[in-house]
Structure formats: structure tokens, C-alpha cells
Write a protein that holds these residues in place. Structure first.
Motif, mmCIF file in Angstrom:
data_model
loop_
_atom_site.group_PDB
_atom_site.id
_atom_site.type_symbol
_atom_site.label_atom_id
_atom_site.label_comp_id
_atom_site.label_asym_id
_atom_site.label_seq_id
_atom_site.Cartn_x
_atom_site.Cartn_y
_atom_site.Cartn_z
ATOM 1 N N GLU A 1 9.845 3.548 3.362
ATOM 2 C CA GLU A 1 11.477 4.735 3.175
ATOM 3 C C GLU A 1 11.525 5.706 3.924
ATOM 4 N N ALA A 2 10.842 5.995 4.782
ATOM 5 C CA ALA A 2 11.321 6.864 6.051
ATOM 6 C C ALA A 2 11.901 6.037 7.082
ATOM 7 N N SER B 1 0.850 -1.346 0.079
ATOM 8 C CA SER B 1 0.309 0.319 -0.077
ATOM 9 C C SER B 1 0.804 1.255 0.149
ATOM 10 N N LEU B 2 0.606 2.407 -0.332
ATOM 11 C CA LEU B 2 1.118 3.611 -0.544
ATOM 12 C C LEU B 2 1.068 3.844 1.357
ATOM 13 N N CYS B 3 0.775 3.444 2.009
ATOM 14 C CA CYS B 3 1.184 3.957 3.489
ATOM 15 C C CYS B 3 1.957 3.125 4.010
ATOM 16 N N ALA C 1 4.088 1.574 1.675
ATOM 17 C CA ALA C 1 5.466 2.144 1.022
ATOM 18 C C ALA C 1 6.182 3.047 0.850
ATOM 19 N N GLU C 2 5.398 4.175 1.828
ATOM 20 C CA GLU C 2 5.570 4.997 2.880
ATOM 21 C C GLU C 2 7.036 5.354 3.860
ATOM 22 N N ALA C 3 6.220 4.289 4.546
ATOM 23 C CA ALA C 3 6.262 3.738 5.901
ATOM 24 C C ALA C 3 7.798 3.515 5.862
#
Length: 126
Positions: free
Chosen positions: A20-21, A12-14, A16-18
Motif C-alpha cells: 500500500e505504501a 501478511s499484514l506487513c 500488505a502495508e508495504a
């Protein structure tokens, strides 16, 4: 895999962002640790260069208690940036003025260490 009956992994986008962070934080931590180690190596090389006289100056600074003061005379405590420092200590035997801004225990900048109130130093002395 071809011919496999397992479902493809969905990200999910969420998530993937987590991810990446976390990757960015890990890379930042690795870079900070490398910078700290480079500074500690430079301080160690300076100490080796000045020899026994430098060791005597360090011992004298530890006995007098002035090693908790940074280059501006502000009292500094432990380092929350690396959690590996017993307390700020200025490298007194360096000839490179840029190294004086770093702690000789952990290699972090003096500004990364917690700033202590002046009253806390005087209460420990008396």
C-alpha cells in the motif's frame, strides 16, 4: 483455481502495508509529474505567446547569471524532488504571476530546489 493443487497466496499484514505504501508513493509521483508537466506546458504557451522578445530575455538572463535566483531573490540550485533539473531558472516571460514560482526547467516550485548560500554565488563570480 478450482481443482488446483497449488497453495493459496498468503499476504501478511506487513507485506500488505508495504504494498500500500508503494502504491501511494507511485500515485503521488504520477500526480507530481502531471502537475509539473502542466506547469511546463503553461510556461511554454506563455513563451510562444510573447514570441522572439521572450527568447531574447531568456538568453540575456542566462548570460547574466540571474536565472539561479528565485522570485524572492534567494539563490536556488538543483531540484531533489524530480532529479531532472540542471538548476533553478525563473520563467521571466510569463504574465501569470503563479507561474513565476515554478522552475522553467522542471516545473517544480522554487521551494523544492535546494537553497544555496549567498557565498557560493559570489565565489563563482570572482
Amino acid at each position: 483455481a478450482l481443482g488446483s493443487t497449488s497453495q493459496p497466496y498468503r499476504l501478511s499484514l506487513c507485506a500488505a502495508e508495504a504494498a500500500e505504501a508503494r502504491r501511494a508513493a507511485r500515485q503521488d509521483r504520477i500526480r507530481r509529474d502531471a502537475d509539473r508537466q502542466r506547469v511546463l506546458d503553461q510556461i511554454s504557451a506563455e513563451l510562444d505567446r510573447v514570441g522572439a522578445a521572450g527568447g531574447a530575455r531568456l538568453a540575456q538572463a542566462d548570460e547574466t547569471g540571474c536565472s539561479g535566483l528565485d522570485y524572492e531573490g534567494k539563490p536556488r540550485g538543483q531540484c531533489p524532488a524530480c532529479n531532472a533539473c540542471p538548476g533553478y531558472a525563473i520563467p521571466l516571460v510569463v504574465t501569470d504571476h503563479r507561474l513565476v514560482m515554478h522552475c522553467r526547467h522542471c516545473g517544480c516550485l522554487a521551494s523544492a530546489h535546494e537553497e544555496l548560500k549567498q557565498a557560493s554565488l559570489t565565489s563563482e563570480d570572482g
